[in-house]
Design an enzyme around this catalytic site. Sequence first.
Site, PDB file in Angstrom:
ATOM      1  CE  LYS A 168     103.159  98.716  64.627  1.00 13.36           C
ATOM      2  NZ  LYS A 168     103.073 100.198  64.540  1.00 13.36           N
ATOM      3  CG  ASP A 181     107.517 101.720  68.545  1.00 14.26           C
ATOM      4  OD1 ASP A 181     108.749 101.523  68.491  1.00 14.26           O
ATOM      5  OD2 ASP A 181     106.904 102.438  67.735  1.00 14.26           O
ATOM      6  CE  LYS A 211     107.168 105.208  69.163  1.00 15.33           C
ATOM      7  NZ  LYS A 211     106.611 106.030  68.085  1.00 15.33           N
ATOM      8  CG  ASP A 250     103.002 100.440  67.913  1.00 16.40           C
ATOM      9  OD1 ASP A 250     102.082 100.862  67.190  1.00 16.40           O
ATOM     10  OD2 ASP A 250     104.186 100.435  67.554  1.00 16.40           O
ATOM     11  CG  ASP A 301     109.357 105.574  66.057  1.00 15.38           C
ATOM     12  OD1 ASP A 301     108.874 104.535  66.560  1.00 15.38           O
ATOM     13  OD2 ASP A 301     108.901 106.715  66.280  1.00 15.38           O
ATOM     14  CD  GLU A 345     107.890  99.960  65.132  1.00 15.89           C
ATOM     15  OE1 GLU A 345     106.754  99.792  65.593  1.00 15.89           O
ATOM     16  OE2 GLU A 345     108.379 101.096  64.950  1.00 15.89           O
ATOM     17  NE  ARG A 392     106.319 102.481  57.798  1.00 17.36           N
ATOM     18  CZ  ARG A 392     106.107 103.783  57.618  1.00 17.36           C
ATOM     19  NH1 ARG A 392     106.507 104.362  56.501  1.00 17.36           N
ATOM     20  NH2 ARG A 392     105.488 104.490  58.530  1.00 17.36           N
TER      21      ARG A 392
END
Length: 485
Positions: free
Chosen positions: A253, A258, A265, A276, A335, A337, A339
């Site tokens: 990933k 993010d 967030k 991230d 949030d 995102e 996956r």
Amino acid sequence: MTAHPAFLETLTRRLGALPLSEAEDAPPLPLSGVATDELGRWLIGQTPRQRTWIEANGFTAEAGQLLALPDGEGRLAGRLFGLGEGDDPWLLAALPGRLGGGLHALDPDTERRLGARFGSTGAGATWSAIAWALGSYRPAAAEGTGGGGAAPRLVWPAAADRGRVCRVLRAATLVRDLVNLPAEELGPAELTAVARAVLEPLGVGVHETVGDDLLAAGYPAIHAVGRASSRPPRLLDLAWGDPRHPHLTLVGKGVCFDTGGLNLKPAAGMRWMKKDMGGAAHALGLALMIVEAGLPVRLRVLIPAVDNAVAGNALRPGDVVPTRAGKTVEIGNTDAEGRVILADALAEAAADDPHLLIDLATLTGAARVALGPEVVPFYTPDDDLAEALAGHARATHDPLWRMPLWPGYRKLLDSRSADLTNAPDSPFAGSLTAALFLAEFVGPKTPWLHLDLFAWSPCARPGYPEGGADQGLRALADLIQSRYG
């Protein structure tokens, strides 16, 4: 934006550095490790002057104790360190930060004692060198701020597997340095540049699909998540090895920053979201270990690299996103995102019918609630694979813990407007439902491992300073070595 040249130069230099060396003309300072239950016998073999000094300074060989040993003229002759009960593998990792510069060496008796504790002389020597090397790591930003003087070095323990030690340190340095880098300096394009700088010289092919080309190539979910950023999304596709060998695929990933998207967030949650892309960093680090070991595999690495940004064209809650697998995903929360982009990459990976598929992702806060920052949950439907990985995790002191792909929770992913949702309404089992989401894009026949990483040390501990942290690399590398090496 192109890759920051200073960073690439620094990274290349740091990957070539090693806090271990050959013996030099000047004798190294000896390091003697003694466990609490050995101290009495050990003292019998010392001179009366040494025994008096050790006892006067209250040395009891408790774990972490460190005592300077003078020679007959009051000069430093070596150091004594406590092994405690002898069951803490990270004690040597604490030493580099407590010693001055110069060259040090484990005395032969200490090497023998450590070998007995780790099952063999070679295992003890190798782990001692790894622990010292990881304990010597300092974030790149901290270079030159230590108050002067060179970092301490250790003479190679005679029986150490030097290749293994170097691979572990280089991969850990790559992961930690990438995770520590500010998001302004490491976006999707810079991830590609790092892959090229580190892996292309070793014969790894690097291909990327960028921006709107993702739609034409059939990666709509990656495009949907990354389209709002001024830094275009992309899919990195790396390949190495003989196509006739077993196919091993890594997916990482790569959310370079993010914000949470339109489900923005809070400040505290966004503060460390430069990390991230930790899954992508781990995929590159593990790839480096595999290639440098020359394992007989056909390696493929897929990294969907995006920013999850806020703009007029950002992905919205309630949108339905198509995926490469043909399944549709309702966006319950922008949030969640990671996956979504992994769905496209995993579908491509599974279509290649790999012998083993491993995905690495900083995927859920729920994993931290369950197991904290140091223990990584992993998922697989394969009991034999799970048992093997757990064994390697114990052997390499790389804490992993199997979690269940509980089929009863699959219904939580149901959606009224799509094949599944990326964010179930239920507050329960967040890490499990995320893993079940990913499983939808792998298929039942592909041997698959999913690691839900944190990739961060919130506070320093031996071998792991505060900041970016490699997790599972040693265990995965050993698993792969045992299967294909």
